[in-house]
Design an enzyme around this catalytic site. Sequence first.
Site, PDB file in Angstrom:
ATOM      1  N   ASN A 155     -10.682  27.154  -5.610  1.00  0.00           N
ATOM      2  CA  ASN A 155     -10.394  27.944  -6.805  1.00  0.00           C
ATOM      3  C   ASN A 155     -10.420  27.080  -8.059  1.00  0.00           C
ATOM      4  OD1 ASN A 155      -9.911  30.238  -5.253  1.00  0.00           O
ATOM      5  ND2 ASN A 155      -7.742  29.764  -5.006  1.00  0.00           N
ATOM      6  N   HIS A 156     -10.642  27.713  -9.185  1.00  0.00           N
ATOM      7  CA  HIS A 156     -10.408  27.098 -10.493  1.00  0.00           C
ATOM      8  C   HIS A 156      -9.373  27.964 -11.190  1.00  0.00           C
ATOM      9  CE1 HIS A 156     -14.225  24.463 -10.956  1.00  0.00           C
ATOM     10  NE2 HIS A 156     -14.009  24.720  -9.674  1.00  0.00           N
ATOM     11  N   THR A 157      -8.508  27.344 -11.960  1.00  0.00           N
ATOM     12  CA  THR A 157      -7.460  28.112 -12.612  1.00  0.00           C
ATOM     13  C   THR A 157      -8.040  29.123 -13.597  1.00  0.00           C
ATOM     14  OG1 THR A 157      -5.408  27.972 -13.864  1.00  0.00           O
ATOM     15  CG2 THR A 157      -7.115  26.374 -14.427  1.00  0.00           C
ATOM     16  N   THR A 215     -12.127  26.797 -17.464  1.00  0.00           N
ATOM     17  CA  THR A 215     -12.042  26.761 -16.006  1.00  0.00           C
ATOM     18  C   THR A 215     -12.456  25.400 -15.449  1.00  0.00           C
ATOM     19  OG1 THR A 215     -14.314  27.578 -15.726  1.00  0.00           O
ATOM     20  CG2 THR A 215     -12.545  29.224 -15.838  1.00  0.00           C
TER      21      THR A 215
END
Length: 208
Positions: free
Chosen positions: A82-84, A90
């Site tokens: 995931n990326h925030t 991102t």
Amino acid sequence: MPDKTLLYPRKDDKTMVYLKNCVKSPFIEVGDYSFYHDFDNPMDFEHKCVLYHYPYVNNDRLKIGKFCSVAFGAKFLFNGANHTLGSLSTYPFPVLAGEWDLQVPVAEAWDNKGDIVIGNDVWIGFEAVILAGVTIGDGAIIGSRAVVTKDVEPYSIVGGTPAKLIRKRFSEEHIQKLLKLKWWDWDEEKIKQNLERLTDSGKIAELW
């Protein structure tokens, strides 16, 4: 009687392993008789199928119940993929903290969705992808190349990208009875005595 301590349950077949006897990570829990099939080398399950898994950072786990069938190419995509989404960018700056003189934990680069939990008697089809934070209920079927982004109810068949409900395997009445029955917790002798009922959909009512 079947031998759940075997690595390769089929004689002269090195394409299938009982996962419980294959995995090494303490952050991967697998129930008895669950297997993984791989045309190349099923012993590579952790390396090829459990991806972006950094449990010493996130403490996230893969939990697979008993009597599950995991097909070739299935992927369990963990939180490190995931990326925030809450920050302006991102880009995973915390992953490259040394380059940017950042003093933040690397886990701030992604959103932590939690564990992946697979119930009992689940069939995960060819090249299906299960995302972090997803729970798949007992008796569910995940279609080939499905991308599972949210929880799957017990005895449901899902498919597509993102995966959506195709249909329930049985009536709601039968599903509730099966969830109470928990045949996967029976001892091997009782399972063996009931194999005809377990493998014939026309005899499901004979189980109770």
